[in-house]
Design an enzyme around this catalytic site. Structure first.
Site, PDB file in Angstrom:
ATOM      1  N   GLU A   4      -6.474   5.711  -2.011  1.00 33.57           N
ATOM      2  CA  GLU A   4      -6.143   6.113  -0.642  1.00 33.57           C
ATOM      3  C   GLU A   4      -4.714   6.621  -0.592  1.00 33.57           C
ATOM      4  O   GLU A   4      -3.882   6.195  -1.405  1.00 33.57           O
ATOM      5  CB  GLU A   4      -6.237   4.899   0.306  1.00 33.57           C
ATOM      6  CG  GLU A   4      -7.613   4.287   0.392  1.00 33.57           C
ATOM      7  CD  GLU A   4      -7.626   3.072   1.333  1.00 33.57           C
ATOM      8  OE1 GLU A   4      -6.711   2.917   2.160  1.00 33.57           O
ATOM      9  OE2 GLU A   4      -8.564   2.274   1.215  1.00 33.57           O
TER      10      GLU A   4
ATOM     11  N   LYS B 180      -1.051   6.483   0.299  1.00 31.96           N
ATOM     12  CA  LYS B 180      -0.168   5.363   0.654  1.00 31.96           C
ATOM     13  C   LYS B 180       0.842   5.902   1.660  1.00 31.96           C
ATOM     14  O   LYS B 180       1.780   6.612   1.306  1.00 31.96           O
ATOM     15  CB  LYS B 180       0.546   4.800  -0.576  1.00 31.96           C
ATOM     16  CG  LYS B 180       1.400   3.587  -0.241  1.00 31.96           C
ATOM     17  CD  LYS B 180       2.024   2.992  -1.480  1.00 31.96           C
ATOM     18  CE  LYS B 180       2.676   1.648  -1.198  1.00 31.96           C
ATOM     19  NZ  LYS B 180       3.633   1.660  -0.099  1.00 31.96           N
TER      20      LYS B 180
ATOM     21  N   ARG C 192       3.462  -6.725   9.663  1.00 36.74           N
ATOM     22  CA  ARG C 192       3.231  -7.410   8.383  1.00 36.74           C
ATOM     23  C   ARG C 192       3.928  -8.758   8.365  1.00 36.74           C
ATOM     24  O   ARG C 192       3.505  -9.683   7.694  1.00 36.74           O
ATOM     25  CB  ARG C 192       3.765  -6.481   7.302  1.00 36.74           C
ATOM     26  CG  ARG C 192       3.923  -7.094   5.981  1.00 36.74           C
ATOM     27  CD  ARG C 192       4.330  -6.027   5.002  1.00 36.74           C
ATOM     28  NE  ARG C 192       4.847  -6.645   3.811  1.00 36.74           N
ATOM     29  CZ  ARG C 192       4.957  -6.035   2.645  1.00 36.74           C
ATOM     30  NH1 ARG C 192       4.592  -4.776   2.542  1.00 36.74           N
ATOM     31  NH2 ARG C 192       5.428  -6.652   1.610  1.00 36.74           N
TER      32      ARG C 192
ATOM     33  N   GLU D  24      -1.883   1.716   8.937  1.00 30.49           N
ATOM     34  CA  GLU D  24      -0.458   2.036   8.860  1.00 30.49           C
ATOM     35  C   GLU D  24      -0.113   2.967  10.018  1.00 30.49           C
ATOM     36  O   GLU D  24      -0.817   3.944  10.275  1.00 30.49           O
ATOM     37  CB  GLU D  24      -0.192   2.716   7.511  1.00 30.49           C
ATOM     38  CG  GLU D  24       1.245   2.870   7.160  1.00 30.49           C
ATOM     39  CD  GLU D  24       1.861   1.659   6.430  1.00 30.49           C
ATOM     40  OE1 GLU D  24       1.208   0.601   6.350  1.00 30.49           O
ATOM     41  OE2 GLU D  24       3.005   1.802   5.973  1.00 30.49           O
TER      42      GLU D  24
ATOM     43  N   PHE E 141      -7.149   1.428   7.514  1.00 32.57           N
ATOM     44  CA  PHE E 141      -7.703   1.307   6.161  1.00 32.57           C
ATOM     45  C   PHE E 141      -8.554   0.060   5.942  1.00 32.57           C
ATOM     46  O   PHE E 141      -9.120  -0.124   4.879  1.00 32.57           O
ATOM     47  CB  PHE E 141      -6.605   1.407   5.090  1.00 32.57           C
ATOM     48  CG  PHE E 141      -5.443   0.455   5.240  1.00 32.57           C
ATOM     49  CD1 PHE E 141      -5.571  -0.884   4.952  1.00 32.57           C
ATOM     50  CD2 PHE E 141      -4.203   0.938   5.646  1.00 32.57           C
ATOM     51  CE1 PHE E 141      -4.492  -1.748   5.063  1.00 32.57           C
ATOM     52  CE2 PHE E 141      -3.107   0.083   5.761  1.00 32.57           C
ATOM     53  CZ  PHE E 141      -3.254  -1.272   5.468  1.00 32.57           C
TER      54      PHE E 141
ATOM     55  N   ARG F 172      -0.782 -11.285  -3.425  1.00 35.00           N
ATOM     56  CA  ARG F 172      -0.582 -10.040  -4.146  1.00 35.00           C
ATOM     57  C   ARG F 172      -1.410 -10.107  -5.409  1.00 35.00           C
ATOM     58  O   ARG F 172      -1.380 -11.105  -6.109  1.00 35.00           O
ATOM     59  CB  ARG F 172       0.904  -9.938  -4.508  1.00 35.00           C
ATOM     60  CG  ARG F 172       1.350  -8.600  -5.017  1.00 35.00           C
ATOM     61  CD  ARG F 172       2.797  -8.665  -5.463  1.00 35.00           C
ATOM     62  NE  ARG F 172       3.734  -8.852  -4.374  1.00 35.00           N
ATOM     63  CZ  ARG F 172       4.119  -7.900  -3.528  1.00 35.00           C
ATOM     64  NH1 ARG F 172       3.642  -6.676  -3.661  1.00 35.00           N
ATOM     65  NH2 ARG F 172       4.971  -8.147  -2.564  1.00 35.00           N
TER      66      ARG F 172
HETATM   67  P1  AMP Z   1       4.921  -1.951  -0.526  1.00 33.18           P
HETATM   68  O1  AMP Z   1       5.561  -2.142   0.823  1.00 33.18           O
HETATM   69  O2  AMP Z   1       5.605  -0.899  -1.357  1.00 33.18           O
HETATM   70  O3  AMP Z   1       4.695  -3.252  -1.251  1.00 33.18           O
HETATM   71  O4  AMP Z   1       3.444  -1.356  -0.275  1.00 33.18           O
HETATM   72  C1  AMP Z   1       2.461  -2.017   0.459  1.00 33.18           C
HETATM   73  C2  AMP Z   1       2.376  -1.428   1.843  1.00 33.18           C
HETATM   74  O5  AMP Z   1       1.871  -0.103   1.827  1.00 33.18           O
HETATM   75  C3  AMP Z   1       1.403  -2.136   2.752  1.00 33.18           C
HETATM   76  O6  AMP Z   1       1.941  -3.317   3.277  1.00 33.18           O
HETATM   77  C4  AMP Z   1       1.138  -1.095   3.827  1.00 33.18           C
HETATM   78  O7  AMP Z   1       2.124  -1.236   4.843  1.00 33.18           O
HETATM   79  C5  AMP Z   1       1.395   0.225   3.132  1.00 33.18           C
HETATM   80  N1  AMP Z   1       0.222   1.122   3.039  1.00 33.18           N
HETATM   81  C6  AMP Z   1       0.273   2.455   3.239  1.00 33.18           C
HETATM   82  N2  AMP Z   1      -0.926   3.012   3.079  1.00 33.18           N
HETATM   83  C7  AMP Z   1      -1.789   2.019   2.771  1.00 33.18           C
HETATM   84  C8  AMP Z   1      -3.181   1.987   2.474  1.00 33.18           C
HETATM   85  N3  AMP Z   1      -3.931   3.083   2.457  1.00 33.18           N
HETATM   86  N4  AMP Z   1      -3.713   0.775   2.200  1.00 33.18           N
HETATM   87  C9  AMP Z   1      -2.964  -0.347   2.204  1.00 33.18           C
HETATM   88  N5  AMP Z   1      -1.648  -0.361   2.481  1.00 33.18           N
HETATM   89  C10 AMP Z   1      -1.053   0.815   2.756  1.00 33.18           C
END
Ligand code: AMP
Length: 586
Positions: free
Chosen positions: A249, A251, A271, A301, A342, A419
């Site tokens: 998907e 991001k 979150r 998101e 999502f 995680r």
């Molecule tokens: P990170 O903050 O780098 O650990 O990445 C995880 C975060 O990416 C999640 O908490 C979401 O806020 C975001 N995110 C963006 N697009 C998606 C998606 N398609 N599925 C899940 N999380 C997503």
């Protein structure tokens, strides 16, 4: 129950920094506690009075608390202010003032837990005109009957600085120890992860034992703790980990939102489980129009979009809208957002978290009609690394951070609060071992010299180690700050100042100033190296040494959406180091 019984436990907790000992102390206390009191005890031990996602917040301003202290003790203001400046901790100040100055009362009644808890709840709930005076009165009333040591903890909790170092995981471990077997700890964890309410979990365990947890399910109105992703640097490694095939998907670079829909009433949680509803009335409205059912919990998101081009904008744009009370209408026009959904975790009374992802995605498509402002995440099932790379480039061109790979196997359940490799992020920075961003926590600072005289010259940054519940230093950060940010830092950090190194911080370095781990900054590192002076992943690569991020630069982004425990983990840095090493060798 008397408040002093709880205070004795606090003192015991403060006398140790060993998590195992803390767990034992709490477990023993939980076992001996009357079930009617266990809920407030769990909240208060973590520095709150209700679950985090409830609107009631303590955190009384220092000025108002000072007034309360003066009113309750009749102490001299100059003396109290002097102590305050010297000690910095309202608890210690209060205790000292009480020891020296409290007006003697002949008939002070011992404080009960109920009385303290009710007063704190009232303080948190009072608002509007005249509320400050009522808060002072309400608090002074219990302080009046408090012993010095009791007053210490009342001061700390009401000013939002409990700092016993008792993380949720420690409470979970203690509850499992008190009411279940080792093997049943997973059930306690799950009950917390799906309800985000440890008080509730404790009460059910106390009243009904471990079997009672079977009655705890996902509920509309209780935010579910977010599922998180691991990271890997290449499509090949991701596909291998996922068994050859996965759903990829976009991001999105936005704000994660969990929407709880209950017959027209919509609540949005971040979150960090904060209630975002009042900040995003436009999202509430458009989700209400797009949702075709009655009850659901959906996740997505929130992405800022350019109203002229329809293109996605960087995350900073949506952060302008956070925390706004005034000028919200103008902000909505200036920084409009779109919701990219999502996941669907609950639908029409049914908990979907234990279903595989494809089934949850189907549920999402069934209950949502696509509109201008509510869409589903761009997704593709792929098994070819070249196709993944193509999709990745497409995502970057669309303004995304990269891709999220998600398992579509039978076991691809929604793992609340954890995680793992069921979700793997593939972000643009990870393509180059020299160009990685990480989210680090400020734990200390060094006074500036030369041009930086009078402000901080560098910050001591740490990663989070969830196994030990400790913050481990990884870098001294001095680049990437403009003058305005440098000037702002003391103000942003002062409220977290601690007189000595915080008990959750592991550091071999002596900082000039120490902070409670709170502020998270996005940092771009250039290189990772083994370092004898840092404690991140200590002893994991070489005995007596940790890992350091070299040539770090602040990217300019304060990750206010992340709590310190959401920061990059020491394990993630270790993994990055190992991968980097492999590539250098290869
Ligand atoms: P990170 O903050 O780098 O650990 O990445 C995880 C975060 O990416 C999640 O908490 C979401 O806020 C975001 N995110 C963006 N697009 C998606 C998606 N398609 N599925 C899940 N999380 C997503």
């Amino acid at each position: 129950m008397l408040y002093q019984d709880l205070v004795k436990v606090y003192q015991a907790l403060e006398s140790t920094s060993s998590r195992l000992e803390m767990t034992d102390i709490l477990a023993r206390f939980f076992r001996s506690t009357d079930c009617a009191h266990i809920k407030p005890i769990v909240y208060m031990t973590q520095g709150g009075i209700v679950p985090d996602f409830y609107p009631e917040k303590l955190g009384m301003a220092d000025k108002l608390y000072l007034r309360t202290l003066l009113a309750a003790t009749g102490a001299k203001e100059t003396m109290v202010r002097e102590l305050w400046d010297r000690e910095g901790d309202p608890g210690t100040v209060t205790e000292k003032v009480f020891e020296t100055k409290r007006q003697t009362t002949l008939f002070s009644e011992p404080l009960t837990l109920d009385r303290v808890y009710d007063a704190l709840l009232r303080v948190a709930r009072l608002e509007g005109s005249g509320s400050q005076e009522s808060k002072v009165r309400c608090l002074a009333d219990i302080l009046h009957d408090a012993k010095p040591v009791e007053a210490r903890y009342i001061a700390r909790i009401v000013t939002g600085r409990m700092r016993l170092g008792v993380a949720s995981q420690t409470v979970i471990d203690s509850l499992a120890l008190a009411f279940a077997t080792k093997a049943e700890k997973g059930a306690v964890e799950r009950a917390f992860n799906v309800t985000s309410d440890l008080g509730l979990v404790a009460e059910v365990l106390c009243l009904k034992g471990i079997d009672g947890l079977n009655d705890i399910h996902v509920m509309v109105g209780n935010p579910i703790r977010a599922m998180l992703a691991e990271r890997l640097p290449s499509p090949e490694e991701i596909l291998e980990k996922m068994g050859g095939r996965a759903m990829f998907e976009y991001k999105y670079d936005g704000l994660r939102v969990q929407a709880h829909i209950d017959n027209g009433k919509i609540t949005l949680y971040s979150r960090r489980l904060e209630d975002l509803t009042s900040q995003f009335p436009d999202v509430v409205k458009s989700l209400g129009e797009a949702f075709t059912g009655r009850t659901a919990i959906v996740e997505g998101e929130c992405v800022p979009v350019d109203i002229n081009t329809g293109e996605m904008l960087p995350f900073q744009e949506v952060s302008h809208r956070r925390g706004r009370k005034h000028g919200l209408t103008a902000a909505i026009e200036e920084y409009p957002v779109r919701l990219q959904l999502f996941d669907c975790l609950y639908l029409e009374g049914e908990d979907l978290t234990m279903l595989p992802l494809p089934d949850r995605r189907t549920a999402l498509t069934r209950c949502i009609v696509i509109t201008e402002n509510v869409r589903l995440s761009e997704a593709r099932v792929l098994d070819d690394p070249a196709k993944v790379q193509e999709f990745f480039t497409e995502a970057l061109n669309a303004g995304c951070e990269g891709l999220m790979a998600k398992s579509i196997n039978d076991d691809s359940v929604y793992r609340a609060g954890s995680r793992g490799y069921l979700w793997i992020k593939y972000k643009k920075e990870y393509r180059s071992e020299m160009n990685d961003t990480v989210d680090l926590v400020v734990v200390g600072a060094f006074h500036g010299r030369g041009r930086r005289g009078g402000v901080y010259g560098a910050l001591l940054m740490a990663t989070y180690n969830p196994d030990e519940d400790r913050f481990e230093t990884v870098s001294k950060l001095g680049s990437g700050f403009d003058d305005a940010t440098l000037a702002l830092l003391p103000e942003k950090l002062n409220k977290f100042r601690t007189p000595t190194r915080h008990s959750m911080v592991e550091s071999k370095m002596e900082a000039d100033v120490w902070f409670e781990p709170s502020l998270v900054l996005e940092v771009l590192g250039a290189e990772l190296s083994v370092s004898p002076i840092h404690t991140c992943a200590h002893d994991r690569i070489r005995d007596g040494a940790g890992l350091a991020i070299r040539f770090p630069r602040f990217t300019g982004t304060f990750r206010d959406d992340k709590r310190p425990r959401d920061a990059t983990t020491s394990q993630e840095v270790l993994d990055m180091y190992n991968k980097q090493l492999k590539r250098v060798e290869g």
